[in-house]
Design a protein around this motif. Structure first.
Motif, PDB file in Angstrom:
ATOM      1  N   ASN A   1      52.139  26.889  39.315  1.00  0.00           N
ATOM      2  CA  ASN A   1      50.723  26.547  39.450  1.00  0.00           C
ATOM      3  C   ASN A   1      49.962  27.021  38.208  1.00  0.00           C
ATOM      4  O   ASN A   1      49.984  28.207  37.864  1.00  0.00           O
ATOM      5  CB  ASN A   1      50.143  27.204  40.713  1.00  0.00           C
TER       6      ASN A   1
ATOM      7  N   GLU B   1      49.233  21.021  42.626  1.00  0.00           N
ATOM      8  CA  GLU B   1      50.617  21.088  43.085  1.00  0.00           C
ATOM      9  C   GLU B   1      50.986  19.889  43.952  1.00  0.00           C
ATOM     10  O   GLU B   1      50.135  19.220  44.539  1.00  0.00           O
ATOM     11  CB  GLU B   1      50.835  22.356  43.919  1.00  0.00           C
TER      12      GLU B   1
ATOM     13  N   ARG C   1      47.409  28.775  53.700  1.00  0.00           N
ATOM     14  CA  ARG C   1      46.890  29.997  53.086  1.00  0.00           C
ATOM     15  C   ARG C   1      45.714  30.577  53.882  1.00  0.00           C
ATOM     16  O   ARG C   1      45.348  31.733  53.686  1.00  0.00           O
ATOM     17  CB  ARG C   1      46.422  29.713  51.653  1.00  0.00           C
TER      18      ARG C   1
ATOM     19  N   ARG D   1      46.870  27.464  37.710  1.00  0.00           N
ATOM     20  CA  ARG D   1      45.740  28.362  37.941  1.00  0.00           C
ATOM     21  C   ARG D   1      46.185  29.760  38.361  1.00  0.00           C
ATOM     22  O   ARG D   1      45.580  30.751  37.958  1.00  0.00           O
ATOM     23  CB  ARG D   1      44.818  27.765  39.003  1.00  0.00           C
ATOM     24  N   THR D   2      47.219  29.844  39.172  1.00  0.00           N
ATOM     25  CA  THR D   2      47.638  31.154  39.672  1.00  0.00           C
ATOM     26  C   THR D   2      48.816  31.738  38.909  1.00  0.00           C
ATOM     27  O   THR D   2      49.069  32.945  38.994  1.00  0.00           O
ATOM     28  CB  THR D   2      48.012  31.049  41.161  1.00  0.00           C
ATOM     29  N   GLN D   3      49.563  30.900  38.183  1.00  0.00           N
ATOM     30  CA  GLN D   3      50.718  31.364  37.404  1.00  0.00           C
ATOM     31  C   GLN D   3      50.626  30.809  35.981  1.00  0.00           C
ATOM     32  O   GLN D   3      51.554  30.184  35.488  1.00  0.00           O
ATOM     33  CB  GLN D   3      52.024  30.924  38.074  1.00  0.00           C
ATOM     34  N   LYS D   4      49.514  31.064  35.355  1.00  0.00           N
ATOM     35  CA  LYS D   4      49.222  30.446  34.064  1.00  0.00           C
ATOM     36  C   LYS D   4      50.286  30.753  33.012  1.00  0.00           C
ATOM     37  O   LYS D   4      50.736  29.857  32.276  1.00  0.00           O
ATOM     38  CB  LYS D   4      47.836  30.902  33.583  1.00  0.00           C
TER      39      LYS D   4
ATOM     40  N   GLY E   1      48.161  24.386  46.806  1.00  0.00           N
ATOM     41  CA  GLY E   1      47.578  24.891  45.560  1.00  0.00           C
ATOM     42  C   GLY E   1      47.085  23.749  44.709  1.00  0.00           C
ATOM     43  O   GLY E   1      47.698  22.668  44.684  1.00  0.00           O
TER      44      GLY E   1
ATOM     45  N   ARG F   1      51.207  25.765  52.456  1.00  0.00           N
ATOM     46  CA  ARG F   1      50.372  26.565  51.557  1.00  0.00           C
ATOM     47  C   ARG F   1      50.088  25.702  50.322  1.00  0.00           C
ATOM     48  O   ARG F   1      50.969  25.459  49.499  1.00  0.00           O
ATOM     49  CB  ARG F   1      51.075  27.854  51.173  1.00  0.00           C
TER      50      ARG F   1
END
Length: 525
Positions: A149, A70, A38, A151-154, A67, A65
């Motif tokens: 994820n 993950e 990233r 945090r990013t795809q709650k 996360g 990348r």
């Protein structure tokens, strides 16, 4: 002699990564780097240009990348471990670190430390029985599949979880595996790494299972180490010093933490603040210094807990049944002498007892030996004394067949004083306000486990003002609770004022109070 291959996972600050790698290589060790996919390609290219010619540095075959929480973090770790294993046949140990880590010992110390014992360092707590997970998901991490994820795809993360839960779609842990959990910052021997890599090649089903667990970097290597390595060869701890707050956030270290970090029983620390440039420079020089010597006191975690929780006063919103149902009674008088210097309070208390023919006990809620009679077991532990404090005191009254009793309390015993103030008994409180020198506070810190003889002077200089402030806070809170029952005996006060304070506390004539105020060496340390 031990040679360490550091597995460096990083995602920023290319200059710091280059400096870290060069430092490690200069000390005779190795480093394998995974720079997060990233991050900017230009930053990665700069790192490669600076380090490609260094034979003690290698890179993961691919940039992933990554996360938080993950499988990508574990996959990146495995890629980097394989690169290090193949590139550095002389490496005896493989140590996982991040870009926020810095050494807090010299390379020579680290090599000697690892040579001293043939074992792996990997925290391997029981996943289900330990309290390693404080809040949130526990078994849900394993029995449900997590593709998104958190945090990013709650929304997707929790929608997927809710759907599986509603439909009853669960899975079992692979047979034969006891899931373990712990810090991701491990240090493993070469033989253990070889065993783990062979296992991964032979059991892709295990990798598939962990690939859809949540936060697998806390369970994957920990479980495999526990599964594959003899128990006697595992030390369930991390060699990286790190502290988490009550809210699960890692604490950062700054320039003034140098002496504190060096005194911890660890080889690296995480995480060093990006702005702590002076600290990074000093720790970098330390790693390549073969003559560096260390005094291990290892009080860092206790100090952090004390300093962060200072000022938080616990409150009970309902009385315990054995306390609300028990009372000392209006017919009893309790004389409580409150003082931080225990020896001063006990000198005065026993002098008062002799003068008034009154039974006296010492710090009965703070020390086991407090001149107590045997009371059928309630006196056998501090836990019992605190739990049944009113009943405990009433039994002392009854044992001595008296209506008067003198006790000693520490200013920190605020909840005890508050409880006694709410009782129907007649309570008198005398505070002995002693002078507390820096030397006394340093000794106090050592007595309560916040410091030791090996603690650096700079750490003590930071701790002493905090202790002084804490004691002042306890004093003010105690005075508020005692209210009109309180008399104050000042160490530096004139003799007539000291005698007057004792008259306010005790039902004695002036001559007796003056005699008590002249006790030889009352305030001597």
């Amino acid at each position: 002699m031990a040679r360490i291959a550091y597995i460096l996972l990083c995602h920023k600050d290319p200059d710091a990564i280059v400096a870290q790698a060069r430092r490690i290589a200069a000390a005779g060790d190795f480093v394998a780097i995974h720079f997060d996919g990233r991050a900017a390609q230009a930053d990665y290219d700069a790192i490669r240009r600076a380090l490609d010619e260094n034979p003690r540095v290698t890179f993961a075959a691919r940039r992933l990348r990554c996360g938080w929480g993950e499988w990508s973090l574990v996959e990146a770790s495995l890629l980097t471990v394989r690169a290090a294993f193949e590139a550095f046949p002389r490496a005896t140990h493989f140590y996982m670190i991040s870009g926020d880590c810095m050494p807090i010992k010299s390379a020579r110390f680290a090599h000697d430390f690892l040579d001293a014992e043939d074992c792996d360092y990997c925290e391997c707590a029981d996943f289900f029985e330990s309290d390693w997970i404080k809040t949130g998901f526990k078994h849900e991490r394993l029995i449900y599949r997590h593709w998104f994820n958190e945090r990013t795809q709650k929304r997707r993360f929790y929608a997927s979880y809710a759907l599986q839960k509603r439909l009853g779609i669960t899975r079992a842990v692979p047979k034969g595996l006891q899931i373990r959990i712990g810090s991701q910052w491990w240090c493993l021997r070469r033989s253990s790494i070889a065993t783990i890599l062979e296992f991964c090649a032979a059991r892709p089903d295990i990798l598939r299972f962990f690939a859809t667990t949540w936060i697998p970097d806390e369970t994957f290597f920990q479980t495999l180490v526990y599964h594959l390595i003899p128990r006697a060869e595992i030390r369930s701890r991390t060699l990286t010093f790190l502290i988490f707050s009550d809210y699960g956030m890692p604490a950062s270290f700054y320039n003034d933490h140098y002496d504190l970090l060096l005194s911890q029983n660890h080889l690296f620390a995480r995480k060093i603040s990006p702005g702590a440039t002076e600290l990074k420079a000093r720790l970098g020089e330390l790693y390549v210094d073969p003559d560096a010597r260390f005094r291990i006191s290892n009080e860092g975690q206790r100090l952090y807990t004390y300093l962060t929780r200072r000022g938080r006063v616990g409150r009970r919103f309902a009385g315990r049944i054995w306390e609300t149902e028990a009372t000392l009674g209006q017919e009893h008088e309790l004389f409580a002498i409150v003082c931080k210097k225990w020896h001063v309070a006990k000198r005065l208390a026993y002098a008062i007892g002799a003068e008034l023919e009154m039974p006296v006990v010492g710090y009965l809620f703070d020390e086991m030996d407090a001149n107590l009679p045997h009371l059928g077991g309630i006196d056998a532990s501090m836990q019992k004394r605190h739990r049944h404090r009113r009943s405990f005191l009433r039994m002392i009254f009854e044992y001595h067949g008296t209506r008067r009793l003198a006790i000693c309390l520490d200013p920190a015993d605020l909840d005890i004083l508050r409880d006694l103030a709410q009782d129907r008994t007649t309570l008198h409180v005398l505070e002995i306000d002693c002078e507390l020198s820096d030397a006394y506070l340093e000794g106090h810190a050592k007595r309560i486990g916040l410091a030791s003889d090996a603690t650096a002077a700079s750490v003590l200089q930071t701790l002493v003002p905090a202790l002084r402030g804490d004691i002042a806070f306890e004093r003010d809170a105690m005075r508020a609770v005692a209210g009109g029952r309180l008399a104050i005996l000042q160490q530096d006060g004139p003799g007539d004022e000291q005698a007057q304070a004792l008259r306010e506390f005790l039902p004695v004539p002036l001559e007796t109070a003056q005699r008590l105020a002249r006790i030889p060496h009352l305030f001597s340390d």
